[in-house]
Enzyme design. Structure first.
Site, PDB file in Angstrom:
ATOM      1  N   ARG A  28      23.615 -51.322  33.000  1.00  0.00           N
ATOM      2  CA  ARG A  28      23.738 -50.925  31.601  1.00  0.00           C
ATOM      3  C   ARG A  28      25.205 -50.928  31.189  1.00  0.00           C
ATOM      4  O   ARG A  28      26.105 -50.832  32.035  1.00  0.00           O
ATOM      5  CB  ARG A  28      23.138 -49.539  31.381  1.00  0.00           C
ATOM      6  CG  ARG A  28      21.661 -49.414  31.720  1.00  0.00           C
ATOM      7  CD  ARG A  28      21.193 -47.986  31.524  1.00  0.00           C
ATOM      8  NE  ARG A  28      19.767 -47.824  31.792  1.00  0.00           N
ATOM      9  CZ  ARG A  28      19.259 -47.502  32.987  1.00  0.00           C
ATOM     10  NH1 ARG A  28      20.080 -47.317  34.021  1.00  0.00           N
ATOM     11  NH2 ARG A  28      17.952 -47.362  33.144  1.00  0.00           N
ATOM     12  N   LYS A  88      21.377 -43.334  33.753  1.00  0.00           N
ATOM     13  CA  LYS A  88      20.673 -42.837  32.573  1.00  0.00           C
ATOM     14  C   LYS A  88      19.499 -41.935  32.935  1.00  0.00           C
ATOM     15  O   LYS A  88      19.235 -40.930  32.254  1.00  0.00           O
ATOM     16  CB  LYS A  88      20.188 -44.020  31.733  1.00  0.00           C
ATOM     17  CG  LYS A  88      19.492 -43.633  30.434  1.00  0.00           C
ATOM     18  CD  LYS A  88      19.069 -44.860  29.675  1.00  0.00           C
ATOM     19  CE  LYS A  88      18.342 -44.479  28.377  1.00  0.00           C
ATOM     20  NZ  LYS A  88      17.918 -45.690  27.626  1.00  0.00           N
ATOM     21  N   HIS A 130      22.648 -55.200  25.056  1.00  0.00           N
ATOM     22  CA  HIS A 130      21.574 -54.797  25.962  1.00  0.00           C
ATOM     23  C   HIS A 130      20.684 -55.979  26.336  1.00  0.00           C
ATOM     24  O   HIS A 130      19.966 -55.917  27.348  1.00  0.00           O
ATOM     25  CB  HIS A 130      20.732 -53.686  25.327  1.00  0.00           C
ATOM     26  CG  HIS A 130      19.949 -52.882  26.322  1.00  0.00           C
ATOM     27  ND1 HIS A 130      20.544 -52.083  27.268  1.00  0.00           N
ATOM     28  CD2 HIS A 130      18.612 -52.777  26.535  1.00  0.00           C
ATOM     29  CE1 HIS A 130      19.622 -51.506  28.012  1.00  0.00           C
ATOM     30  NE2 HIS A 130      18.437 -51.916  27.592  1.00  0.00           N
ATOM     31  N   ARG A 141      21.095 -57.183  29.884  1.00  0.00           N
ATOM     32  CA  ARG A 141      20.323 -56.500  30.930  1.00  0.00           C
ATOM     33  C   ARG A 141      18.922 -57.107  31.032  1.00  0.00           C
ATOM     34  O   ARG A 141      18.388 -57.287  32.130  1.00  0.00           O
ATOM     35  CB  ARG A 141      20.253 -54.995  30.635  1.00  0.00           C
ATOM     36  CG  ARG A 141      19.411 -54.180  31.614  1.00  0.00           C
ATOM     37  CD  ARG A 141      19.714 -52.696  31.432  1.00  0.00           C
ATOM     38  NE  ARG A 141      18.681 -51.825  31.939  1.00  0.00           N
ATOM     39  CZ  ARG A 141      18.561 -51.428  33.214  1.00  0.00           C
ATOM     40  NH1 ARG A 141      19.427 -51.880  34.108  1.00  0.00           N
ATOM     41  NH2 ARG A 141      17.607 -50.614  33.578  1.00  0.00           N
ATOM     42  N   HIS A 182      14.660 -48.894  37.400  1.00  0.00           N
ATOM     43  CA  HIS A 182      13.415 -48.505  36.738  1.00  0.00           C
ATOM     44  C   HIS A 182      12.493 -47.804  37.727  1.00  0.00           C
ATOM     45  O   HIS A 182      12.336 -48.244  38.866  1.00  0.00           O
ATOM     46  CB  HIS A 182      12.703 -49.735  36.151  1.00  0.00           C
ATOM     47  CG  HIS A 182      13.398 -50.319  34.970  1.00  0.00           C
ATOM     48  ND1 HIS A 182      14.148 -51.460  35.037  1.00  0.00           N
ATOM     49  CD2 HIS A 182      13.467 -49.893  33.687  1.00  0.00           C
ATOM     50  CE1 HIS A 182      14.653 -51.730  33.844  1.00  0.00           C
ATOM     51  NE2 HIS A 182      14.255 -50.801  33.004  1.00  0.00           N
ATOM     52  N   TYR A 220      11.581 -55.459  30.298  1.00  0.00           N
ATOM     53  CA  TYR A 220      12.837 -56.161  30.547  1.00  0.00           C
ATOM     54  C   TYR A 220      12.626 -57.531  31.202  1.00  0.00           C
ATOM     55  O   TYR A 220      13.562 -58.306  31.308  1.00  0.00           O
ATOM     56  CB  TYR A 220      13.741 -55.315  31.453  1.00  0.00           C
ATOM     57  CG  TYR A 220      14.362 -54.143  30.744  1.00  0.00           C
ATOM     58  CD1 TYR A 220      15.686 -54.198  30.295  1.00  0.00           C
ATOM     59  CD2 TYR A 220      13.648 -52.971  30.506  1.00  0.00           C
ATOM     60  CE1 TYR A 220      16.267 -53.133  29.643  1.00  0.00           C
ATOM     61  CE2 TYR A 220      14.214 -51.895  29.850  1.00  0.00           C
ATOM     62  CZ  TYR A 220      15.523 -51.976  29.417  1.00  0.00           C
ATOM     63  OH  TYR A 220      16.092 -50.926  28.765  1.00  0.00           O
TER      64      TYR A 220
END
Length: 322
Positions: free
Chosen positions: A195, A220, A275, A278, A300, A309
């Site tokens: 990120r 995060k 983003h 990513r 994740h 993603y």
């Protein structure tokens, strides 16, 4: 009854004293003074009066400085919050007292930001501003203060994106930007799926070039993560100078966003977001790693989140079928 005193400079001081409440305020016109006095007396009579003197004395800039010291500096994402505080402190709205900030002022901010930033970025900024007003109401003794952010409709965040980034677009961005750090940040993002905040907060003491691993002590979702570094990622890191601060990239996260946006504008890639890098990295890594390995790399914890993603091209899937 309220009393009104005209001062030598022409300003009008209004005073009310009722049921044990004594308060005064100065205005440039008598009509403003009378309107204020009527409102104060009405609230006293109805038992709704709250002392707004503190909110009238405290500018948003002062409140932001206090918020940074008492709240942001004790959070995991303090660098991001401190950056947001800097942005708000430099805006004209910061000169207003907390009691004078209205929903219309926040709406004006929103209109200005919509032209430059994604909905998620705007929402993060307004979330901090809203929390500041809640802190002022509940913990800083400004009970009568109204939270102006609650009077504004926040932009809708649309997380579902399938935008792939091509190698040509990456090279175009790198050749277009005037930032000295953005090219390396872009290349590292595409190679690692890290990120923006994780890249900006990366410290040299957590980078092991020999083992080809970057350790992220804070992410995060609150957990640590070790990111494997490809040969290209190692080359990017080896080409960077070491600075006194210890961080790999001595740049604020919002500066990365702004530099990326300017590069996209120059390159004619208006639909691209940082983003998206990513997303692209995740899709590329999915061709090389098993699902459980990919989740370790991206961080994740839920396959459903990971699926947002991963955007394979149909033609690439067709090649796998033979």
């Amino acid at each position: 009854m309220a009393t009104f005193i005209t001062r030598k400079n022409g300003s009008i001081q209004a005073k009310i004293r009722r049921h044990g409440v004594a308060v005064s305020e100065t205005f440039s016109t008598r009509s403003d003074a009378e309107a204020w006095a009527r409102k104060q007396e009405s609230e006293v009579e109805r038992g709704l009066w709250r002392d707004s003197a503190e909110a009238e004395r405290t500018t948003l800039a002062d409140a932001l400085a206090r918020y940074q010291k008492e709240v942001s500096e004790h959070k995991r994402g303090q660098r991001q919050e401190i950056s947001i505080i800097g942005i708000l402190s430099n805006d004209p709205i910061a000169k207003l007292t907390l009691a004078r900030v209205r929903g219309a002022d926040v709406s004006a901010l929103l209109t200005k930001w919509r032209k430059l930033y994604a909905a998620a970025t705007i929402t993060r900024r307004l979330a901090l501003l809203s929390h500041l007003f809640e802190m002022a109401r509940k913990e800083w003794g400004m009970e009568g203060l109204v939270n102006p952010v609650q009077q504004v409709k926040l932009p809708q965040i649309r997380n579902s994106r399938e935008r792939r980034v091509t190698d040509d677009e990456i090279e175009l961005l790198i050749n277009t930007t005037k930032s000295t750090l953005l090219p390396a940040i872009i290349r590292l993002a595409v190679e690692t799926a890290m990120r923006r905040g994780e890249i900006v907060e990366l410290d040299w003491k957590h980078v092991d070039l020999a083992k080809r691993v970057a350790h992220l002590p804070i992410t995060k979702n609150g957990s640590t993560r070790d990111v494997p570094l490809s040969t290209k990622a190692i080359a990017v890191l080896q080409g960077l100078p070491r600075n006194i601060s210890g961080v790999v990239f001595n740049i604020r996260w919002d500066a990365v966003t702004q530099a990326f946006a300017r590069a996209c504008e120059r390159a004619g890639l208006a639909d691209l977001r940082f983003h998206d890098l990513r997303h692209e990295a995740t899709s590329r890594l999915a061709d090389k790693l098993q699902l459980h390995e990919l989740m370790k790399v991206t961080g994740h914890k839920d396959t459903r989140m990971l699926a947002r993603y991963y955007h394979p091209r149909a033609e690439d899937l067709a090649k796998k079928l033979g």
